[in-house]
Design a protein around this motif. Structure first.
Motif, PDB file in Angstrom:
ATOM      1  N   VAL A   2      24.299  18.927  53.515  1.00 39.04           N
ATOM      2  CA  VAL A   2      25.852  19.657  52.851  1.00 39.04           C
ATOM      3  C   VAL A   2      26.728  19.470  54.126  1.00 39.04           C
ATOM      4  O   VAL A   2      26.032  19.621  55.397  1.00 39.04           O
ATOM      5  CB  VAL A   2      25.872  20.996  52.512  1.00 39.04           C
ATOM      6  N   ARG A  37      31.391  25.741  51.612  1.00 38.12           N
ATOM      7  CA  ARG A  37      30.615  24.661  51.066  1.00 38.12           C
ATOM      8  C   ARG A  37      28.953  24.394  51.621  1.00 38.12           C
ATOM      9  O   ARG A  37      28.071  23.742  50.798  1.00 38.12           O
ATOM     10  CB  ARG A  37      30.976  23.296  51.546  1.00 38.12           C
ATOM     11  N   PRO A  41      25.323  24.955  45.927  1.00 38.03           N
ATOM     12  CA  PRO A  41      24.524  23.969  45.281  1.00 38.03           C
ATOM     13  C   PRO A  41      25.179  22.540  45.251  1.00 38.03           C
ATOM     14  O   PRO A  41      26.367  22.291  45.149  1.00 38.03           O
ATOM     15  CB  PRO A  41      23.900  24.473  44.157  1.00 38.03           C
ATOM     16  N   ARG A  42      24.243  21.455  45.580  1.00 34.88           N
ATOM     17  CA  ARG A  42      24.990  20.060  45.471  1.00 34.88           C
ATOM     18  C   ARG A  42      25.072  19.804  43.879  1.00 34.88           C
ATOM     19  O   ARG A  42      25.900  19.120  43.575  1.00 34.88           O
ATOM     20  CB  ARG A  42      23.612  18.898  45.678  1.00 34.88           C
ATOM     21  N   GLN A  43      24.444  20.272  42.800  1.00 39.74           N
ATOM     22  CA  GLN A  43      24.692  20.287  41.542  1.00 39.74           C
ATOM     23  C   GLN A  43      24.624  21.524  40.802  1.00 39.74           C
ATOM     24  O   GLN A  43      23.443  21.950  41.064  1.00 39.74           O
ATOM     25  CB  GLN A  43      24.095  18.851  40.788  1.00 39.74           C
ATOM     26  N   TYR A  76      37.525  19.742  38.150  1.00 41.35           N
ATOM     27  CA  TYR A  76      38.123  20.716  39.211  1.00 41.35           C
ATOM     28  C   TYR A  76      38.366  20.020  40.366  1.00 41.35           C
ATOM     29  O   TYR A  76      37.835  18.798  40.758  1.00 41.35           O
ATOM     30  CB  TYR A  76      37.095  21.874  39.508  1.00 41.35           C
ATOM     31  N   TRP A  77      39.105  20.498  41.313  1.00 35.21           N
ATOM     32  CA  TRP A  77      39.854  19.623  42.470  1.00 35.21           C
ATOM     33  C   TRP A  77      39.234  20.210  43.742  1.00 35.21           C
ATOM     34  O   TRP A  77      39.073  21.617  44.076  1.00 35.21           O
ATOM     35  CB  TRP A  77      41.252  20.164  42.488  1.00 35.21           C
ATOM     36  N   LEU A  78      38.404  19.488  44.236  1.00 38.47           N
ATOM     37  CA  LEU A  78      37.510  19.976  45.338  1.00 38.47           C
ATOM     38  C   LEU A  78      38.521  19.936  46.618  1.00 38.47           C
ATOM     39  O   LEU A  78      38.475  18.945  47.494  1.00 38.47           O
ATOM     40  CB  LEU A  78      36.242  18.855  45.586  1.00 38.47           C
ATOM     41  N   SER A  81      37.975  19.086  50.711  1.00 37.26           N
ATOM     42  CA  SER A  81      37.276  17.697  50.859  1.00 37.26           C
ATOM     43  C   SER A  81      38.377  16.698  51.741  1.00 37.26           C
ATOM     44  O   SER A  81      39.322  16.806  51.402  1.00 37.26           O
ATOM     45  CB  SER A  81      37.141  16.863  49.685  1.00 37.26           C
ATOM     46  N   ARG A 103      27.984  10.704  44.384  1.00 41.04           N
ATOM     47  CA  ARG A 103      28.689  12.053  43.610  1.00 41.04           C
ATOM     48  C   ARG A 103      29.343  12.949  44.872  1.00 41.04           C
ATOM     49  O   ARG A 103      29.490  14.006  44.447  1.00 41.04           O
ATOM     50  CB  ARG A 103      27.663  12.519  42.873  1.00 41.04           C
ATOM     51  N   SER A 104      29.416  12.171  46.158  1.00 38.96           N
ATOM     52  CA  SER A 104      29.816  13.270  47.046  1.00 38.96           C
ATOM     53  C   SER A 104      31.099  13.794  46.701  1.00 38.96           C
ATOM     54  O   SER A 104      32.130  13.237  46.150  1.00 38.96           O
ATOM     55  CB  SER A 104      30.013  12.354  48.387  1.00 38.96           C
ATOM     56  N   ILE A 111      38.005  14.777  42.709  1.00 36.46           N
ATOM     57  CA  ILE A 111      37.544  15.581  41.497  1.00 36.46           C
ATOM     58  C   ILE A 111      36.375  15.806  41.194  1.00 36.46           C
ATOM     59  O   ILE A 111      35.475  14.953  41.367  1.00 36.46           O
ATOM     60  CB  ILE A 111      38.340  14.680  40.366  1.00 36.46           C
ATOM     61  N   GLY A 112      35.697  16.832  41.232  1.00 36.88           N
ATOM     62  CA  GLY A 112      34.334  17.124  40.568  1.00 36.88           C
ATOM     63  C   GLY A 112      34.158  17.313  39.264  1.00 36.88           C
ATOM     64  O   GLY A 112      35.226  17.954  38.505  1.00 36.88           O
ATOM     65  N   CYS A 133      30.646  24.693  42.836  1.00 34.46           N
ATOM     66  CA  CYS A 133      31.736  24.751  43.570  1.00 34.46           C
ATOM     67  C   CYS A 133      32.088  26.087  44.534  1.00 34.46           C
ATOM     68  O   CYS A 133      31.726  26.976  44.054  1.00 34.46           O
ATOM     69  CB  CYS A 133      33.093  24.320  43.290  1.00 34.46           C
ATOM     70  N   VAL A 134      32.937  26.066  45.407  1.00 33.56           N
ATOM     71  CA  VAL A 134      33.206  27.252  46.338  1.00 33.56           C
ATOM     72  C   VAL A 134      34.087  28.117  45.511  1.00 33.56           C
ATOM     73  O   VAL A 134      34.781  27.529  44.877  1.00 33.56           O
ATOM     74  CB  VAL A 134      34.053  26.491  47.625  1.00 33.56           C
TER      75      VAL A 134
HETATM   76  N1  SAM Z   1      29.166  18.292  40.087  1.00 39.87           N
HETATM   77  C1  SAM Z   1      30.270  17.767  40.803  1.00 39.87           C
HETATM   78  C2  SAM Z   1      30.377  16.204  40.515  1.00 39.87           C
HETATM   79  O1  SAM Z   1      29.256  15.812  40.513  1.00 39.87           O
HETATM   80  O2  SAM Z   1      31.479  15.651  40.597  1.00 39.87           O
HETATM   81  C3  SAM Z   1      30.555  18.242  42.158  1.00 39.87           C
HETATM   82  C4  SAM Z   1      29.440  17.601  43.121  1.00 39.87           C
HETATM   83  S1  SAM Z   1      29.346  17.755  44.953  1.00 39.87           S
HETATM   84  C5  SAM Z   1      28.240  17.089  45.312  1.00 39.87           C
HETATM   85  C6  SAM Z   1      29.023  19.703  45.296  1.00 39.87           C
HETATM   86  C7  SAM Z   1      29.306  19.869  46.620  1.00 39.87           C
HETATM   87  O3  SAM Z   1      30.675  19.735  46.947  1.00 39.87           O
HETATM   88  C8  SAM Z   1      28.888  21.321  46.974  1.00 39.87           C
HETATM   89  O4  SAM Z   1      27.630  21.237  47.534  1.00 39.87           O
HETATM   90  C9  SAM Z   1      29.897  21.672  48.214  1.00 39.87           C
HETATM   91  O5  SAM Z   1      29.032  21.068  49.462  1.00 39.87           O
HETATM   92  C10 SAM Z   1      31.009  20.731  48.007  1.00 39.87           C
HETATM   93  N2  SAM Z   1      32.039  21.512  47.293  1.00 39.87           N
HETATM   94  C11 SAM Z   1      32.134  22.613  46.452  1.00 39.87           C
HETATM   95  N3  SAM Z   1      33.203  23.063  46.162  1.00 39.87           N
HETATM   96  C12 SAM Z   1      34.006  22.461  47.010  1.00 39.87           C
HETATM   97  C13 SAM Z   1      35.672  22.520  47.272  1.00 39.87           C
HETATM   98  N4  SAM Z   1      36.414  23.303  46.799  1.00 39.87           N
HETATM   99  N5  SAM Z   1      36.146  21.551  48.079  1.00 39.87           N
HETATM  100  C14 SAM Z   1      35.154  20.693  48.911  1.00 39.87           C
HETATM  101  N6  SAM Z   1      33.955  20.326  48.567  1.00 39.87           N
HETATM  102  C15 SAM Z   1      33.268  21.269  47.760  1.00 39.87           C
END
Ligand code: SAM
Length: 163
Positions: A2, A37, A41-43, A76-78, A81, A103-104, A111-112, A133-134
């Protein structure tokens, strides 16, 4: 591994064009147990902790019928990032891959998506399992999980022909 916003050996950043307003509207906010972050979890997992999707007014009416859907796709909006890496090294081991092969959370438009199970509803807040997500991550959209869908019309001749 991470990351926060550091660049690792073998990664490549570009000068990203200025972000323009794509007209996105945050429909709510996601409450999770993870404050950063580094501990998220990663997923998401089906047996992960219950998280809360707080929906803002004026979108409450859009929740009608959601209670019947057991699995939802959450977008959701990461927001934390960086958006300028074209090659990334997820394992930080000196090798890298293109952003679109990963899938970073680090992407031009961060966008997650997660598939979550709906475990409860409290007013305009959905209780779900499966997030990653956070705490405080902005919520973009909710849809029924596409695998729950059956086509409205039966397949017809020509549906699978490529132009
Ligand atoms: N499940 C989603 C996808 O596959 O699109 C997100 C996967 S991404 C690998 C999950 C990681 O994003 C977390 O482990 C964390 O490090 C990071 N993360 C979580 N929330 C975030 C946020 N609000 N802004 C930026 N990074 C975030």
């Amino acid at each position: 591994m991470v990351r926060e916003n550091e660049i690792r050996p073998s990664e490549v950043a570009i000068e990203a064009p200025p972000a323009t307003d794509a007209g996105l509207v945050f429909i709510g906010v996601i409450h999770t147990p993870w404050a950063s972050r580094l501990v998220t979890p990663r997923q998401g997992r089906e047996d992960g902790p219950v998280c809360r999707l707080e929906i803002f007014n004026p979108w409450w009416q859009a929740l009608e019928g959601v209670e019947k859907i057991e699995r939802l796709e959450v977008l959701y909006w990461l927001h934390l990032s960086r958006r300028d890496l074209v090659k990334q090294s997820p394992a930080s081991d000196g090798t890298s891959r293109g952003t679109f092969a990963l899938r970073s959370p680090v992407r031009p438009n961060p966008i997650g998506t997660s598939i979550v199970s709906l475990v409860g509803i409290e007013g305009s807040t959905l209780l779900v399992r499966g997030m990653d997500c956070v705490d405080g991550t902005p919520l973009l959209d909710l849809k029924p999980d596409r695998t729950l869908f059956k086509p409205i019309a039966p397949p017809q001749a020509g549906d699978f022909e490529v132009g």
